[in-house]
Scaffold this active site. Structure first.
Site, PDB file in Angstrom:
ATOM      1  N   HIS A  55      48.796  48.901  42.821  1.00 23.82           N
ATOM      2  CA  HIS A  55      47.596  48.080  43.012  1.00 23.82           C
ATOM      3  C   HIS A  55      47.681  46.692  42.424  1.00 23.82           C
ATOM      4  O   HIS A  55      46.745  45.914  42.559  1.00 23.82           O
ATOM      5  CB  HIS A  55      46.370  48.772  42.403  1.00 23.82           C
ATOM      6  CG  HIS A  55      45.830  49.872  43.241  1.00 23.82           C
ATOM      7  ND1 HIS A  55      44.904  49.664  44.224  1.00 23.82           N
ATOM      8  CD2 HIS A  55      46.107  51.196  43.282  1.00 23.82           C
ATOM      9  CE1 HIS A  55      44.613  50.803  44.817  1.00 23.82           C
ATOM     10  NE2 HIS A  55      45.334  51.760  44.262  1.00 23.82           N
TER      11      HIS A  55
ATOM     12  N   LYS B  24      32.595  39.972  41.479  1.00 26.08           N
ATOM     13  CA  LYS B  24      33.817  40.757  41.246  1.00 26.08           C
ATOM     14  C   LYS B  24      34.058  40.776  39.749  1.00 26.08           C
ATOM     15  O   LYS B  24      33.379  40.062  39.018  1.00 26.08           O
ATOM     16  CB  LYS B  24      35.011  40.122  41.976  1.00 26.08           C
ATOM     17  CG  LYS B  24      35.115  38.598  41.767  1.00 26.08           C
ATOM     18  CD  LYS B  24      36.279  37.983  42.535  1.00 26.08           C
ATOM     19  CE  LYS B  24      36.037  37.779  44.011  1.00 26.08           C
ATOM     20  NZ  LYS B  24      36.911  38.606  44.851  1.00 26.08           N
ATOM     21  N   ARG B  25      35.012  41.578  39.267  1.00 27.50           N
ATOM     22  CA  ARG B  25      35.321  41.522  37.844  1.00 27.50           C
ATOM     23  C   ARG B  25      35.666  40.094  37.439  1.00 27.50           C
ATOM     24  O   ARG B  25      36.226  39.334  38.239  1.00 27.50           O
ATOM     25  CB  ARG B  25      36.495  42.467  37.526  1.00 27.50           C
ATOM     26  CG  ARG B  25      36.137  43.930  37.600  1.00 27.50           C
ATOM     27  CD  ARG B  25      35.016  44.286  36.628  1.00 27.50           C
ATOM     28  NE  ARG B  25      35.468  44.189  35.254  1.00 27.50           N
ATOM     29  CZ  ARG B  25      35.749  45.224  34.475  1.00 27.50           C
ATOM     30  NH1 ARG B  25      35.621  46.466  34.927  1.00 27.50           N
ATOM     31  NH2 ARG B  25      36.155  45.045  33.239  1.00 27.50           N
TER      32      ARG B  25
ATOM     33  N   LYS C 165      41.119  35.585  39.185  1.00 26.70           N
ATOM     34  CA  LYS C 165      40.121  35.514  40.256  1.00 26.70           C
ATOM     35  C   LYS C 165      39.429  34.150  40.297  1.00 26.70           C
ATOM     36  O   LYS C 165      38.732  33.825  41.242  1.00 26.70           O
ATOM     37  CB  LYS C 165      39.095  36.632  40.089  1.00 26.70           C
ATOM     38  CG  LYS C 165      39.664  38.031  40.404  1.00 26.70           C
ATOM     39  CD  LYS C 165      38.640  39.118  40.111  1.00 26.70           C
ATOM     40  CE  LYS C 165      39.138  40.531  40.338  1.00 26.70           C
ATOM     41  NZ  LYS C 165      39.181  40.931  41.750  1.00 26.70           N
TER      42      LYS C 165
ATOM     43  N   THR D 211      38.707  43.880  48.188  1.00 25.59           N
ATOM     44  CA  THR D 211      37.922  44.645  49.161  1.00 25.59           C
ATOM     45  C   THR D 211      36.520  44.050  49.261  1.00 25.59           C
ATOM     46  O   THR D 211      35.850  44.225  50.271  1.00 25.59           O
ATOM     47  CB  THR D 211      37.814  46.127  48.760  1.00 25.59           C
ATOM     48  OG1 THR D 211      37.428  46.203  47.395  1.00 25.59           O
ATOM     49  CG2 THR D 211      39.121  46.842  48.973  1.00 25.59           C
TER      50      THR D 211
ATOM     51  N   LYS E 233      33.796  43.573  52.589  1.00 28.60           N
ATOM     52  CA  LYS E 233      32.361  43.892  52.669  1.00 28.60           C
ATOM     53  C   LYS E 233      31.575  42.679  53.139  1.00 28.60           C
ATOM     54  O   LYS E 233      30.686  42.791  53.978  1.00 28.60           O
ATOM     55  CB  LYS E 233      31.854  44.342  51.297  1.00 28.60           C
ATOM     56  CG  LYS E 233      32.523  45.590  50.748  1.00 28.60           C
ATOM     57  CD  LYS E 233      32.203  45.753  49.248  1.00 28.60           C
ATOM     58  CE  LYS E 233      33.193  46.676  48.580  1.00 28.60           C
ATOM     59  NZ  LYS E 233      33.136  46.596  47.098  1.00 28.60           N
TER      60      LYS E 233
HETATM   61  C1  LIG Z   1      33.986  46.065  46.236  1.00 21.50           C
HETATM   62  C2  LIG Z   1      33.706  46.061  44.787  1.00 21.50           C
HETATM   63  C3  LIG Z   1      34.641  45.535  43.895  1.00 21.50           C
HETATM   64  C4  LIG Z   1      35.937  44.886  44.335  1.00 21.50           C
HETATM   65  O1  LIG Z   1      35.686  43.499  44.554  1.00 21.50           O
HETATM   66  P1  LIG Z   1      36.897  42.463  44.690  1.00 21.50           P
HETATM   67  O2  LIG Z   1      36.201  41.204  45.123  1.00 21.50           O
HETATM   68  O3  LIG Z   1      37.797  42.989  45.748  1.00 21.50           O
HETATM   69  O4  LIG Z   1      37.526  42.343  43.367  1.00 21.50           O
HETATM   70  C5  LIG Z   1      34.354  45.550  42.539  1.00 21.50           C
HETATM   71  N1  LIG Z   1      33.201  46.067  42.081  1.00 21.50           N
HETATM   72  C6  LIG Z   1      32.263  46.566  42.912  1.00 21.50           C
HETATM   73  C7  LIG Z   1      31.003  47.107  42.347  1.00 21.50           C
HETATM   74  C8  LIG Z   1      32.488  46.590  44.293  1.00 21.50           C
HETATM   75  O5  LIG Z   1      31.559  47.105  45.100  1.00 21.50           O
END
Ligand SMILES: *Cc1c(COP(=O)(O)O)cnc(C)c1O
Length: 827
Positions: A373, A564-565, A570, A672, A676
């Site tokens: 990952h 995101k985190r 990032k 991911t 979304k």
């Molecule tokens: C989808 C999701 C992530 C992943 O987000 P990235 O932008 O791909 O890092 C992290 N936390 C939550 C709660 C999510 O729904």
């Protein structure tokens, strides 16, 4: 009803059970509310009504779950087990109602209680048993496996405390424990009779059996019980319900006799707490390891309990002959976290089931598959040999044996090249030798996959290059996906309804059909409806932002979102620099062609990650200054969304116009969140990184705001990086840095952002923030121009949703199934 056979009383089950469907929902809900829970009034929180409804729905899941299990027991069919230290499930109720097609029935049943599903659902706590993308991927995969009717069981840990709750105090992140089980978790069913025993500590001795054969025996261990809690995973309207089995650690019932005899009864009982610690808390580090012993205990606990569970079921059905075990089982390892499973399966085969090493290794290496990952070096797990020696002495021996045989193979492949052996060894030499868990996973697996096309290429050419030379056939790509049930049908009911009026409802089960939306990308009537849905979703988010952040957002402005985190790679920092740049323009009166925007940023920082926490503080300070400046109001509002989690994302992604996916190229394995947002019609501003590349390929370069260095350029850029020079050359960046350095955002908190400022100016800033700034600003201006032309924006928005078909996790799982697992769907 009941049939007696030998001394087992088999209750004739689900065929004869009362039909549980919509028609009985009313009565069941009432029965659970009044009798199971013993309530008569619905309180303000609706907690008991939620519990009653969850139990009502669970009854319907349990019936189908039993049918699935029966099928698996009766049919000798190939199965997969998905091993993951994290499952970021979020809430279950809305998803279950959707997947069982009980929406109308529940809404009607709730009318008598003068409430509605959405309100009752608010009482559910998120199951936050994961950090971020990796854990949420596991959750999306479970939904897709069940929806594709694949025989897949998820195995994880039932953490008592999930991902911490984030509060913001004076702009700083404060962590609060997430006691998510306090009010009960109505979805799970425990099965204490299926508990497994997991060994720790002790030592290893050799003994000879009656036939003179030598065995290794791991003895004087301190054992812990693993008790399974099963959570039902409903497929989408297909009658399948799979299982997520979560392990809880408990003390065995044995007392330490010596202590007991010494009169220390209470102390002996208190010892039980040590066992229960193992599954007490989820480690909140996303993409970095801190090497804590308890974490290794969690990893071994999950791996050992899950493998034993599978082997015992095998032995019950087919006896202790494992010669065709690999034909019927595959274990997918979600990152290196459960990679100790390679050695544990060998231990169980060799020590417990007395197989030859060679046979055991043959089966193990046809059974294990590993998903990588991340390429970030700080995320690559290593465990010190002394720790292993103390905690898992027998596993250490097995790893040494695996390594010795593997290095002999390396020596054959590269004769006389000792460096190759040192390079590939499972043991890293040094003052304290370390076990390289990724290498153990690679050597023990028949499949190694990355999670987006670029990521897999970088694995093959970089991190695992030599392994790729040795075993090219093991490597493959499986680009991540997200489930369109939760991330469109459930979270965006208005857009779903609109889509279904045009292309029917089949897209929910077969997301490739979403491309039919393309037909309407220029239809003015459809544009109007599309815009109305987005507006309504933005109004809903406005209310949340007002309530949680105290900031007034305006649905007429562009919603520019990065959730995101929080991590340097990032580059939330790059986002903030652009916000400061817009503010600087406003201060200078340069607002010509500036689309008014609301910038929303959210995410948790690992509690020990200093820079990530500083970045949260900076976002909050910048937001405070901008939001209290009347000049900025018409053009710019900024908010930090606290406690970003799955439920928050369900409200955020339907309301987003611009999706920020701005990682340093080569650092984000897939992403991911990007998918979304795309499904929900957001347009991406992003770098050529992870799955952004595939998103842009699918939607077309004109419908994506691209900027920044490419992955293959970054090494050259880093080798002669001079950010101070870039700052002097770029008046925009210079103005931004001046505002930052003047203390404009920290007048009463001198110097608190010094470390951030130095990081941007450092020639060793590996995230290349200053380098990508100018091209980011340019792409942002393009986004702004496009937003002001609302019909162009709407057209691109529709095209994004229409092009998101391949980012369904159904597609991903179909590829896992076809190319790695080779499972047949259940009939
Ligand atoms: C989808 C999701 C992530 C992943 O987000 P990235 O932008 O791909 O890092 C992290 N936390 C939550 C709660 C999510 O729904």
């Amino acid at each position: 009803m009941a049939k007696k056979s030998a001394n087992v009383c088999v209750v004739k089950h689900w065929q004869d059970a009362p039909k549980l469907d919509e028609s009985t929902l009313n009565d069941d809900l009432m029965r659970h509310f009044y009798y199971t829970l013993g309530r008569d009034k619905v309180g303000e929180s609706q907690l008991y009504l939620y519990h009653a409804l969850a139990l009502t729905i669970r009854d319907r899941l349990v019936a189908r779950c039993r049918a699935t299990n029966q099928y698996l027991k009766e049919k000798k069919t190939r199965k997969a087990a998905y091993l993951s230290l994290e499952f970021l499930m979020g809430r279950a109720l809305g998803n279950a109602v959707l997947n069982l097609d009980l929406q109308q029935g529940t809404q009607q049943a709730l009318e008598q209680y003068c409430t509605e599903l959405e309100r009752v659902g608010e009482a559910e706590h998120d199951a936050g048993l994961g950090n971020g993308g990796l854990g949420r991927l596991a959750a999306c995969f479970l939904d897709s496996c069940a929806s594709l009717a694949l025989p897949v069981v998820g195995y994880g840990i039932r953490y008592e405390y999930g991902m911490f709750n984030q509060m913001i105090e004076h702009g700083h992140q404060v962590e609060q424990p997430d006691n998510w089980l306090r009010e009960g978790h109505p979805w799970e069913l425990s099965a204490p009779e299926q508990a497994q025993r997991v060994k720790f500590f002790g030592h290893v001795e050799t003994f000879r059996d009656r036939n003179g054969r030598e065995h290794r025996q791991w003895i004087d261990t301190q054992d812990v019980l693993a008790v399974p809690y099963d959570v039902p995973i409903p497929g989408y309207q297909n009658g399948v319900v799979n299982t997520l089995r979560l392990w809880k650690s408990e003390a065995t019932d044995e007392f330490d006799l010596s202590e007991f005899n010494a009169g220390s009864y209470s102390e002996a009982v208190a010892r039980k707490n040590l066992a229960e610690q193992i599954t007490m808390v989820l480690y909140p580090n996303d993409t970095s390891e801190n090497g804590k012993e308890l974490r290794l205990r969690q990893q071994y606990f999950l791996s050992s309990a899950s493998l034993q569970d599978v082997l015992i079921q095998w032995v019950e059905q087919y006896g202790a002959n494992f010669s065709d075990f690999a034909q019927y089982h595959v274990f997918q390892l979600n990152d290196t976290h459960p990679s100790i499973a390679v050695a544990e399966l060998m231990r169980l085969f060799v020590d417990v089931y007395e197989m030859d090493w060679g046979d055991a290794w043959q089966i193990t290496t046809k059974t294990m598959a590993y998903t990588n990952h991340t390429l970030l070096p700080e995320a690559l797990e290593k465990w010190s040999v002394p720790l292993f020696q103390k905690l898992l002495p027998r596993l250490l021996e097995i790893i040494y044996e695996i390594n010795a045989r593997f290095l002999a193979q390396v020596a054959l492949h590269w004769p006389g090249d000792v460096n190759k052996q040192r390079e590939l060894s499972l043991i890293e030499e040094g003052a304290v030798p370390q076990i390289r868990m990724a290498y153990l996973a690679i050597v023990g697996s028949y499949s190694i996959n990355g999670v987006a096309a670029l990521h897999t290429e970088l694995l093959k050419s970089g991190l695992f290059k030599t392994f790729y030379e040795l075993w090219p056939e093991k490597f493959n790509n499986k680009t991540n996906g997200v489930t369109p049930r939760r991330w469109l049908a459930h979270c965006n009911p208005k857009l779903s309804a609109l889509i279904s009026t045009k292309i029917g409802t089949q897209w929910v089960a077969d997301f490739s059909q979403i491309e039919k939306l393309r037909r309407y990308y220029d239809d003015p009537e459809f544009h109007k409806q599309w815009q109305e849905v987005k507006r309504a979703n933005k109004q809903h988010l406005c209310a949340m932002v007002k309530q949680r952040c105290g900031v007034d957002f305006d649905e007429n402005m562009m919603f520019d979102v990065q959730v995101k985190r929080i991590h340097e790679y990032k580059r939330q920092l790059l986002n903030v620099l652009h916000v400061i740049h817009l503010y600087d323009r406003i201060l200078k009166g340069d607002v010509e062609g500036m689309a008014p925007r609301c910038v929303l940023i959210g995410g948790k920082a690992a509690p020990g990650y200093y820079m990530a926490k500083k970045i949260i503080k900076l976002i909050n300070n910048v937001a405070d200054v901008i939001n209290s400046d009347e000049k900025a109001k018409p053009y710019l509002r900024v908010a930090f969304f606290p406690n970003y989690n799955v439920t928050a994302m369900e409200a955020i992604c339907p309301a987003t116009d611009l999706s920020e996916q701005i990682s340093t190229a080569g650092k984000e394995a897939s992403g991911t969140g990007n998918m979304k947002f795309m499904m929900n019609g957001a347009i991406t501003i992003g770098t050529l990184d992870g799955a952004n590349i595939e998103i842009r390929d699918n939607v077309g370069a004109d419908n994506f705001f691209l900027f920044g260095a490419h992955a293959e350029q970054t090494e050259a850029i880093r080798s002669h990086y001079n950010p101070e020079h870039l700052i002097t050359q770029d008046p925009n960046l210079k103005a931004v840095m001046n505002l930052l350095q003047s203390g404009h955002f920290n007048l009463l908190e001198p110097n608190i952002f010094d470390d951030i400022i130095s990081a941007i100016k450092s020639p060793s800033d590996q995230w290349l923030v200053a380098h990508d700034f100018a091209s980011y600003v340019e792409a942002q201006q393009k986004a702004s121009d496009t937003y002001l032309d609302s019909s162009t924006w709407t057209r691109i928005s529709i095209l994004n949703t229409a092009a998101s078909g391949s980012f369904s996790s159904d597609r991903t799982i179909q590829q896992y199934c076809d190319e790695i697992w080779r499972l047949a769907p259940m009939q």
